[in-house]
Design an enzyme around this catalytic site. Sequence first.
Site, PDB file in Angstrom:
ATOM      1  N   ASP A  23       1.739  21.794  10.201  1.00  0.00           N
ATOM      2  CA  ASP A  23       0.420  21.820   9.568  1.00  0.00           C
ATOM      3  C   ASP A  23       0.099  20.600   8.693  1.00  0.00           C
TER       4      ASP A  23
ATOM      5  N   CYS B  24     -17.763  32.101  28.720  1.00  0.00           N
ATOM      6  CA  CYS B  24     -17.797  32.915  27.494  1.00  0.00           C
ATOM      7  C   CYS B  24     -18.305  32.087  26.304  1.00  0.00           C
TER       8      CYS B  24
ATOM      9  N   CYS C 202     -17.371  33.553  20.598  1.00  0.00           N
ATOM     10  CA  CYS C 202     -17.022  33.028  19.270  1.00  0.00           C
ATOM     11  C   CYS C 202     -18.195  32.271  18.652  1.00  0.00           C
TER      12      CYS C 202
ATOM     13  N   CYS D 183     -19.789  33.697  14.896  1.00  0.00           N
ATOM     14  CA  CYS D 183     -19.541  33.022  13.616  1.00  0.00           C
ATOM     15  C   CYS D 183     -20.698  33.306  12.662  1.00  0.00           C
TER      16      CYS D 183
ATOM     17  N   CYS E  72     -17.787  26.456   7.289  1.00  0.00           N
ATOM     18  CA  CYS E  72     -16.778  27.433   7.698  1.00  0.00           C
ATOM     19  C   CYS E  72     -16.224  28.199   6.492  1.00  0.00           C
TER      20      CYS E  72
ATOM     21  N   CYS F 251     -13.990  34.276  14.534  1.00  0.00           N
ATOM     22  CA  CYS F 251     -14.124  33.614  15.848  1.00  0.00           C
ATOM     23  C   CYS F 251     -12.892  33.816  16.723  1.00  0.00           C
TER      24      CYS F 251
ATOM     25  N   CYS G 173     -12.499  37.026  20.388  1.00  0.00           N
ATOM     26  CA  CYS G 173     -12.077  36.330  21.598  1.00  0.00           C
ATOM     27  C   CYS G 173     -11.383  37.310  22.560  1.00  0.00           C
TER      28      CYS G 173
HETATM   29  C1  B12 Z   1      -8.098  20.640   8.665  1.00  0.00           C
HETATM   30  C2  B12 Z   1      -7.666  21.972   9.245  1.00  0.00           C
HETATM   31  C3  B12 Z   1      -8.522  23.051   9.069  1.00  0.00           C
HETATM   32  C4  B12 Z   1      -9.961  22.897   8.585  1.00  0.00           C
HETATM   33  C5  B12 Z   1     -10.798  22.327   9.746  1.00  0.00           C
HETATM   34  C6  B12 Z   1     -10.583  23.118  11.030  1.00  0.00           C
HETATM   35  C7  B12 Z   1     -10.851  22.347  12.302  1.00  0.00           C
HETATM   36  N1  B12 Z   1     -11.313  23.057  13.310  1.00  0.00           N
HETATM   37  O1  B12 Z   1     -10.587  21.165  12.355  1.00  0.00           O
HETATM   38  C8  B12 Z   1     -10.317  24.341   8.151  1.00  0.00           C
HETATM   39  C9  B12 Z   1      -9.990  24.522   6.676  1.00  0.00           C
HETATM   40  C10 B12 Z   1     -11.776  24.777   8.380  1.00  0.00           C
HETATM   41  C11 B12 Z   1      -9.316  25.141   8.988  1.00  0.00           C
HETATM   42  C12 B12 Z   1      -9.505  26.455   9.338  1.00  0.00           C
HETATM   43  C13 B12 Z   1      -8.596  27.193  10.090  1.00  0.00           C
HETATM   44  N2  B12 Z   1      -7.349  26.799  10.444  1.00  0.00           N
HETATM   45 CO1  B12 Z   1      -6.692  24.977  10.247  1.00  0.00          CO
HETATM   46  N3  B12 Z   1      -5.962  23.245  10.293  1.00  0.00           N
HETATM   47  C14 B12 Z   1      -6.433  22.100   9.926  1.00  0.00           C
HETATM   48  C15 B12 Z   1      -5.434  20.962  10.276  1.00  0.00           C
HETATM   49  C16 B12 Z   1      -4.667  20.608   9.006  1.00  0.00           C
HETATM   50  C17 B12 Z   1      -6.070  19.730  10.896  1.00  0.00           C
HETATM   51  C18 B12 Z   1      -7.095  20.039  12.018  1.00  0.00           C
HETATM   52  C19 B12 Z   1      -7.790  18.797  12.535  1.00  0.00           C
HETATM   53  O2  B12 Z   1      -7.173  17.799  12.823  1.00  0.00           O
HETATM   54  N4  B12 Z   1      -9.106  18.870  12.629  1.00  0.00           N
HETATM   55  C20 B12 Z   1      -9.891  17.768  13.166  1.00  0.00           C
HETATM   56  C21 B12 Z   1     -10.772  18.211  14.320  1.00  0.00           C
HETATM   57  C22 B12 Z   1     -11.387  17.014  15.050  1.00  0.00           C
HETATM   58  O3  B12 Z   1      -9.939  18.854  15.242  1.00  0.00           O
HETATM   59  P1  B12 Z   1     -10.297  20.269  15.868  1.00  0.00           P
HETATM   60  O4  B12 Z   1     -11.358  20.940  15.098  1.00  0.00           O
HETATM   61  O5  B12 Z   1      -9.007  20.975  16.103  1.00  0.00           O
HETATM   62  O6  B12 Z   1     -11.028  19.863  17.229  1.00  0.00           O
HETATM   63  C23 B12 Z   1     -10.392  19.737  18.467  1.00  0.00           C
HETATM   64  C24 B12 Z   1     -11.278  20.351  19.539  1.00  0.00           C
HETATM   65  O7  B12 Z   1     -12.027  21.402  19.073  1.00  0.00           O
HETATM   66  C25 B12 Z   1     -12.001  19.231  20.143  1.00  0.00           C
HETATM   67  N5  B12 Z   1     -13.242  18.682  19.599  1.00  0.00           N
HETATM   68  C26 B12 Z   1     -13.555  18.268  18.385  1.00  0.00           C
HETATM   69  N6  B12 Z   1     -14.716  17.629  18.369  1.00  0.00           N
HETATM   70  C27 B12 Z   1     -15.165  17.659  19.631  1.00  0.00           C
HETATM   71  C28 B12 Z   1     -16.333  17.141  20.174  1.00  0.00           C
HETATM   72  C29 B12 Z   1     -16.577  17.337  21.520  1.00  0.00           C
HETATM   73  C30 B12 Z   1     -17.781  16.753  22.082  1.00  0.00           C
HETATM   74  C31 B12 Z   1     -15.654  18.069  22.324  1.00  0.00           C
HETATM   75  C32 B12 Z   1     -15.904  18.317  23.741  1.00  0.00           C
HETATM   76  C33 B12 Z   1     -14.467  18.565  21.754  1.00  0.00           C
HETATM   77  C34 B12 Z   1     -14.250  18.348  20.422  1.00  0.00           C
HETATM   78  O8  B12 Z   1     -11.054  18.199  20.067  1.00  0.00           O
HETATM   79  C35 B12 Z   1     -10.403  18.267  18.825  1.00  0.00           C
HETATM   80  C36 B12 Z   1      -9.073  17.650  18.969  1.00  0.00           C
HETATM   81  O9  B12 Z   1      -9.138  16.383  18.384  1.00  0.00           O
HETATM   82  C37 B12 Z   1      -4.525  21.697  11.330  1.00  0.00           C
HETATM   83  C38 B12 Z   1      -3.045  21.266  11.348  1.00  0.00           C
HETATM   84  C39 B12 Z   1      -2.867  19.928  12.044  1.00  0.00           C
HETATM   85  N7  B12 Z   1      -2.142  19.040  11.404  1.00  0.00           N
HETATM   86  O10 B12 Z   1      -3.351  19.718  13.140  1.00  0.00           O
HETATM   87  C40 B12 Z   1      -4.665  23.197  10.942  1.00  0.00           C
HETATM   88  C41 B12 Z   1      -4.703  24.224  12.078  1.00  0.00           C
HETATM   89  C42 B12 Z   1      -5.645  23.694  13.135  1.00  0.00           C
HETATM   90  N8  B12 Z   1      -5.306  25.386  11.449  1.00  0.00           N
HETATM   91  C43 B12 Z   1      -4.851  26.521  11.862  1.00  0.00           C
HETATM   92  C44 B12 Z   1      -5.367  27.789  11.494  1.00  0.00           C
HETATM   93  C45 B12 Z   1      -4.515  28.993  11.790  1.00  0.00           C
HETATM   94  C46 B12 Z   1      -6.631  27.890  10.895  1.00  0.00           C
HETATM   95  C47 B12 Z   1      -7.468  29.162  10.686  1.00  0.00           C
HETATM   96  C48 B12 Z   1      -7.335  30.197  11.799  1.00  0.00           C
HETATM   97  C49 B12 Z   1      -7.092  29.791   9.313  1.00  0.00           C
HETATM   98  C50 B12 Z   1      -7.968  30.979   8.919  1.00  0.00           C
HETATM   99  N9  B12 Z   1      -7.790  32.143   9.520  1.00  0.00           N
HETATM  100  O11 B12 Z   1      -8.799  30.868   8.034  1.00  0.00           O
HETATM  101  C51 B12 Z   1      -8.899  28.571  10.594  1.00  0.00           C
HETATM  102  C52 B12 Z   1      -9.548  28.473  11.983  1.00  0.00           C
HETATM  103  C53 B12 Z   1     -10.935  27.897  11.952  1.00  0.00           C
HETATM  104  C54 B12 Z   1     -11.288  27.289  13.314  1.00  0.00           C
HETATM  105  N10 B12 Z   1     -12.080  27.975  14.119  1.00  0.00           N
HETATM  106  O12 B12 Z   1     -10.796  26.183  13.592  1.00  0.00           O
HETATM  107  C55 B12 Z   1      -3.770  26.332  12.910  1.00  0.00           C
HETATM  108  C56 B12 Z   1      -4.383  26.621  14.293  1.00  0.00           C
HETATM  109  C57 B12 Z   1      -3.488  27.328  15.284  1.00  0.00           C
HETATM  110  C58 B12 Z   1      -4.205  27.484  16.606  1.00  0.00           C
HETATM  111  N11 B12 Z   1      -3.869  28.543  17.326  1.00  0.00           N
HETATM  112  O13 B12 Z   1      -5.024  26.689  16.994  1.00  0.00           O
HETATM  113  C59 B12 Z   1      -3.356  24.804  12.670  1.00  0.00           C
HETATM  114  C60 B12 Z   1      -2.921  24.075  13.931  1.00  0.00           C
HETATM  115  C61 B12 Z   1      -2.212  24.840  11.625  1.00  0.00           C
HETATM  116  C62 B12 Z   1      -0.874  25.243  12.236  1.00  0.00           C
HETATM  117  N12 B12 Z   1       0.115  24.363  12.197  1.00  0.00           N
HETATM  118  O14 B12 Z   1      -0.684  26.308  12.768  1.00  0.00           O
HETATM  119  N13 B12 Z   1      -8.262  24.355   9.370  1.00  0.00           N
HETATM  120  S1  SF4 Z   2     -12.489  30.762  22.429  1.00  0.00           S
HETATM  121 FE1  SF4 Z   2     -12.423  32.885  23.170  1.00  0.00          FE
HETATM  122  S2  SF4 Z   2     -14.365  33.753  22.419  1.00  0.00           S
HETATM  123 FE2  SF4 Z   2     -14.575  31.525  22.335  1.00  0.00          FE
HETATM  124  S3  SF4 Z   2     -15.491  30.948  24.274  1.00  0.00           S
HETATM  125 FE3  SF4 Z   2     -13.276  30.757  24.535  1.00  0.00          FE
HETATM  126  S4  SF4 Z   2     -12.682  32.743  25.414  1.00  0.00           S
HETATM  127 FE4  SF4 Z   2     -14.719  33.047  24.522  1.00  0.00          FE
HETATM  128  S1  SF4 Z   3     -13.292  30.815  10.817  1.00  0.00           S
HETATM  129 FE1  SF4 Z   3     -15.062  29.467  10.406  1.00  0.00          FE
HETATM  130  S2  SF4 Z   3     -15.799  29.007  12.474  1.00  0.00           S
HETATM  131 FE2  SF4 Z   3     -14.538  30.829  12.692  1.00  0.00          FE
HETATM  132  S3  SF4 Z   3     -15.979  32.575  12.455  1.00  0.00           S
HETATM  133 FE3  SF4 Z   3     -15.113  32.142  10.443  1.00  0.00          FE
HETATM  134  S4  SF4 Z   3     -16.663  30.802   9.515  1.00  0.00           S
HETATM  135 FE4  SF4 Z   3     -17.006  30.732  11.711  1.00  0.00          FE
END
Ligand code: B12
Ligand code: SF4
Ligand code: SF4
Length: 317
Positions: free
Chosen positions: A131, A188, A191, A195, A211, A241, A245
């Site tokens: 993480d 699907c 999610c 949200c 979020c 979200c 799922c």
């Molecule tokens: C910062 C962070 C957060 C932030 C931002 C989340 C986010 N989505 O980035 C916040 C605080 C909101 C957060 C929340 C949560 N987090 Co968090 N978080 C992180 C952290 C430290 C970095 C994530 C990161 O790099 N984000 C940057 C963005 C760009 O990446 P991304 O959102 O994952 O996007 C990817 C795709 O969605 C896609 N994408 C992004 N932009 C675009 C644009 C286009 C056009 C397309 C097609 C695709 C695309 O590509 C991206 C890959 O680069 C990681 C640990 C790590 N070092 O990786 C944990 C991590 C992602 N978190 C984790 C968890 C468990 C959570 C929560 C479930 C906790 C909770 N229950 O509250 C929530 C989930 C929210 C969600 N739906 O993501 C786990 C996820 C496990 C998993 N199964 O995926 C991680 C991996 C930690 C771990 N080691 O287990 N988190």
């Molecule tokens: S992440 Fe789960 S809820 Fe969201 S679109 Fe994919 S299958 Fe459906």
């Molecule tokens: S974790 Fe964030 S993105 Fe997912 S349902 Fe909750 S508010 Fe929305």
Amino acid sequence: MTSSEIKAQARTLGFDACGIAPAADHPELHFYRDWLDRGYAGEMTYLHRTAERRADVRNVLPSARTVIMTATLYNTDRPYSTECANRDRAQIARYAWGDDYHDVLGARLESLLAWMRERSPEPFDARAYVDTGPVQERVYAQHAGIGWIGKNSCVINPELGSWVFLGAIICSLPLEVDAPSLDQCGTCTLCLEACPTQALVAPGVLDSARCISYLTIELRGDVPDDRRAGVGSHVYGCDICQEVCPWNAAAPRSDDPAWQARGAWDRVDLLTLSRRSDEELLVALRGSPMKRTKVEGLRRNITLALQNAQTAEPDRG
Ligand code: B12
Ligand code: SF4
Ligand code: SF4
């Protein structure tokens, strides 16, 4: 030492899945910069500061050839927040109910690494992270065949669902790699629709500033006025979200004592939680991932959730 031997050892150590990705220039790594530029990191300035290193694991470990990714199931038998009609219940994200995964999984990854060092005929470079390291864990998990990045932006494993913690060992060994996981979200959009704050602005794209997870865990200071109602009864993180799922509809459960809910958080209501003394909260936060907000942050969230409960429409039926 082969990839299959490493995966077998990972299982022995308690990881539920293990895969290996090449340390390559994966296309998904490039979304990161754009995501930052759009302001989707909110006030998480550390994500800007470490952008260069997060762009590629070879910026962290120049000799990196492969990334060993692990997934660990943390789901337990308690109902989802979406199944709870009682808005006075304090909603706490599933991942935070038990022991701090950074400590538990950090130690397991170090054991795996120590085992690898004993086995390897040659010395090698490696770094283990859970993480907090400058690694885009989800991208490497997808390329290690652990699961695909869903529209909710979480990694989903076809057998385990998405209630998994990820862990990474970046290493210089030229190990045999896995095929990347294929997207199985299909048409699907559950999610995106579920949200409550519209934080998923497009498939896979999360605006942290909206979020609930960010607002209740990462944001320091007051939650902005226009975001307060959206937080609802969430006092730490949000799972909605993932709860909606279909891949989590029958998610397996972990019997690992580390992830079972601590008494202090288990199905607790807001009023009971608010009446706990600072000392009681401090004890419950020890060794828990929830210590991130400290007692002060947790109290801020409880107060907001109580205000939301008072102003919400009365329960029907
Ligand atoms: C910062 C962070 C957060 C932030 C931002 C989340 C986010 N989505 O980035 C916040 C605080 C909101 C957060 C929340 C949560 N987090 Co968090 N978080 C992180 C952290 C430290 C970095 C994530 C990161 O790099 N984000 C940057 C963005 C760009 O990446 P991304 O959102 O994952 O996007 C990817 C795709 O969605 C896609 N994408 C992004 N932009 C675009 C644009 C286009 C056009 C397309 C097609 C695709 C695309 O590509 C991206 C890959 O680069 C990681 C640990 C790590 N070092 O990786 C944990 C991590 C992602 N978190 C984790 C968890 C468990 C959570 C929560 C479930 C906790 C909770 N229950 O509250 C929530 C989930 C929210 C969600 N739906 O993501 C786990 C996820 C496990 C998993 N199964 O995926 C991680 C991996 C930690 C771990 N080691 O287990 N988190
Ligand atoms: S992440 Fe789960 S809820 Fe969201 S679109 Fe994919 S299958 Fe459906
Ligand atoms: S974790 Fe964030 S993105 Fe997912 S349902 Fe909750 S508010 Fe929305």
